[in-house]
Design a protein around this motif. Structure first.
Motif, short mmCIF file in Angstrom:
data_model
loop_
_atom_site.label_atom_id
_atom_site.label_comp_id
_atom_site.label_asym_id
_atom_site.label_seq_id
_atom_site.Cartn_x
_atom_site.Cartn_y
_atom_site.Cartn_z
N GLU A 174 50.13 22.32 47.69
CA GLU A 174 51.06 21.19 47.82
C GLU A 174 51.09 20.29 46.60
N LYS A 175 50.17 20.52 45.67
CA LYS A 175 50.21 19.79 44.40
C LYS A 175 50.78 20.63 43.27
N GLY A 176 51.28 21.81 43.62
CA GLY A 176 51.90 22.67 42.62
C GLY A 176 50.96 23.57 41.86
N VAL A 177 49.70 23.67 42.29
CA VAL A 177 48.73 24.53 41.62
C VAL A 177 48.90 25.96 42.16
N PHE A 178 48.94 26.91 41.27
CA PHE A 178 49.14 28.32 41.61
C PHE A 178 47.79 29.00 41.77
N PHE A 179 47.60 29.70 42.89
CA PHE A 179 46.38 30.45 43.17
C PHE A 179 46.74 31.93 43.27
N GLN A 180 45.83 32.78 42.77
CA GLN A 180 46.11 34.21 42.81
C GLN A 180 44.82 35.00 42.89
N ALA A 181 44.89 36.15 43.55
CA ALA A 181 43.80 37.13 43.57
C ALA A 181 44.43 38.50 43.48
N ARG A 182 43.76 39.42 42.77
CA ARG A 182 44.27 40.79 42.67
C ARG A 182 43.13 41.78 42.66
N ALA A 183 43.44 42.97 43.17
CA ALA A 183 42.45 44.04 43.21
C ALA A 183 43.17 45.37 43.02
N PHE A 184 42.42 46.37 42.55
CA PHE A 184 42.99 47.68 42.21
C PHE A 184 42.59 48.71 43.27
N TYR A 185 43.56 49.52 43.68
CA TYR A 185 43.32 50.52 44.72
C TYR A 185 43.91 51.86 44.30
N CYS A 186 43.32 52.92 44.82
CA CYS A 186 43.82 54.28 44.60
C CYS A 186 44.33 54.83 45.94
N ALA A 187 45.59 55.25 45.97
CA ALA A 187 46.18 55.78 47.21
C ALA A 187 45.47 57.06 47.64
N ASP A 188 45.44 57.31 48.93
CA ASP A 188 44.85 58.55 49.44
C ASP A 188 45.84 59.70 49.29
N LYS A 189 45.49 60.86 49.85
CA LYS A 189 46.32 62.06 49.69
C LYS A 189 47.68 61.93 50.37
N ASN A 190 47.78 60.96 51.30
CA ASN A 190 49.06 60.72 51.97
C ASN A 190 49.87 59.60 51.30
N GLY A 191 49.36 59.09 50.19
CA GLY A 191 50.06 58.01 49.50
C GLY A 191 49.93 56.66 50.19
N GLU A 192 48.80 56.45 50.86
CA GLU A 192 48.59 55.21 51.60
C GLU A 192 47.36 54.45 51.10
N VAL A 193 47.39 53.13 51.24
CA VAL A 193 46.23 52.26 51.00
C VAL A 193 46.08 51.37 52.22
#
Length: 420
Positions: free
Chosen positions: A39-58
């Motif tokens: 509400e004060k305009g500060v941007f928060f972010q989190a990110r992580a890396f994943y590898c899809a399975d044999k069906n193309g899903e995470v």
């Protein structure tokens, strides 16, 4: 087509969200990120890396992140490890009734270490994280000397009641009280300095102010007596311990990372006056990262010179739960809690219990709050070091929030409850 599905799309901020991604290529590497603007305009972010399975899903409940802001199987990691773009900003919801946090969840192609071009965006969804339930009320409190905000659950009640106390940041902080009301408590977020016409700085602590708040709360028609609870942290936990000791209205008290004696400012209650152990301001340190370390400012109360400053918790008529983070860099909170537990053991008292979390820091809050190791705090010239290791601290918040609710519900149902 790549699809990100987050369920539920709208939920209370302390509830888990399931994230599932479909439509990827087998073994495709992707970045999954969460972001919000406070509400004060500060941007928060989190990110992580994943590898899809044999069906193309995470599936974040099943699959391990290979890196980013966290690693391993962390279904709520994107929420727990949000970081601000403005350094040392603590994420706190201010308008807890009318608006949610809107969290943007996105899937980006490959491993993205920085902001990606639009063509790398594969899928996304926005989820709402609320601090109120339908029909819940927030009522500003200006009654006698009392200043705060009262949160009433929907329905007729009566409900168990809790006073919510924060620490040395002052002002009025409401997000925890609002979540308590979502969980079936009438909750009074109580300010005691640096708010409206209250003193700008914390000085002598008048317990009659807090007694007035307790009596105000118990008179409300939606409150089920005969007693009430307290949820507290830091300096608020010190005050809560004094309330539990001297005020008969207090039936269940949760003290998070506090002390066991009167520190910094004396306490007064009617004809009783308890002198304080002076803060050792000369013991404040600057870390190599330029954070303020105040761990040694509060002196060990076990010294013979300070026996009169220790709160005689054995006089408390209600139950007390101490919650401590063993990596608290604000107080030696585990030592203070252990001193009280030893004192109770010697006196044959059984009304205190302790939950201790290795590697958790000072700011043990509901799981709605991302891990915050250091942040700016009013009245200090540098960011304060709160401590904690991210993964352990996040897990402590989830577990302790459950334990707090269980403890308060159990001991506010009946004045005769005896089991901790």
């Amino acid at each position: 087509m790549v699809t990100l599905t987050a369920t539920p799309k709208s939920s209370l901020a302390d509830e888990p969200v399931k994230i599932h991604i479909t439509g990827l290529e087998p073994s495709q590497m992707v970045t999954v990120q969460a972001s919000l603007t406070d509400e004060k305009g500060v941007f928060f972010q989190a990110r992580a890396f994943y590898c899809a399975d044999k069906n193309g899903e995470v599936d974040l409940e099943r699959d391990a992140a290979t890196g980013g802001d966290y690693a391993g199987i962390q279904p709520m990691g994107l929420f727990w490890f949000l970081k601000p773009d403005k350094p040392f900003t603590r994420l706190m919801k201010r308008d807890v009734i009318n608006t949610p946090f809107e969290v943007h969840l996105d899937v980006l192609n490959s491993v993205q270490l920085t902001s990606s071009p639009p063509e790398q965006h594969l899928a996304g969804q926005v989820v709402e994280r609320w601090y109120a339930t339908p029909g819940m009320q927030r009522i500003p409190v200006r009654s006698g000397r009392i200043r705060g905000a009262l949160f009433l659950p929907a329905g007729q009640g009566p409900f168990p009641a809790v006073i919510d106390l924060f620490g040395g940041v002052g002002g009025l902080i409401e997000f925890r009280a609002s979540l308590l009301a979502c969980r079936g408590f009438v909750a009074l977020a109580l300010a005691y300095f640096a708010y409206e016409d209250l003193p700008s700085f914390l000085g002598e602590v008048d317990l009659e102010y807090f007694e007035e708040a307790a009596e105000f709360l118990l008179k409300h028609p939606k409150v089920r007596g005969p007693g009430l609870g307290i949820l507290s942290i830091c300096k608020g936990a010190e005050i809560a311990l004094a309330m539990a000791t001297y005020l008969p209205q207090i039936q269940a008290t949760v003290c998070i990372n506090g002390t066991n004696a009167v520190n910094g400012f004396p306490f007064r209650y009617r004809d009783l006056y308890i002198q304080s152990i002076p803060y050792r301001l000369e013991c404040m340190l600057l870390t190599e990262e330029s954070f303020l370390d105040i761990f040694n400012v509060v002196e060990d109360s076990q010294s013979e010179n300070h026996q009169a400053n220790i709160l005689p918790v054995e006089k408390a008529s209600g139950k007390i739960l101490f919650i401590v983070g063993e990596n608290d860099k604000n107080y030696n909170s585990k030592a203070f809690a252990m001193e009280t537990m030893e004192r109770m053991k010697k006196l044959g008292k059984t009304h205190c219990a302790l939950l201790s979390y290795p590697s958790a820091g000072h700011l043990i809050e509901p799981p709605a709050s991302p891990f915050c190791r250091q942040s700016w705090s009013p009245f200090f010239f540098r960011p304060l070091l709160w401590g904690g290791e991210a993964q352990a601290h996040a897990e402590a918040q989830v577990q302790s929030w459950r334990e707090i609710q269980t403890f308060l519900h159990r001991h506010l149902h009946s004045a005769q409850s005896s089991r901790l």
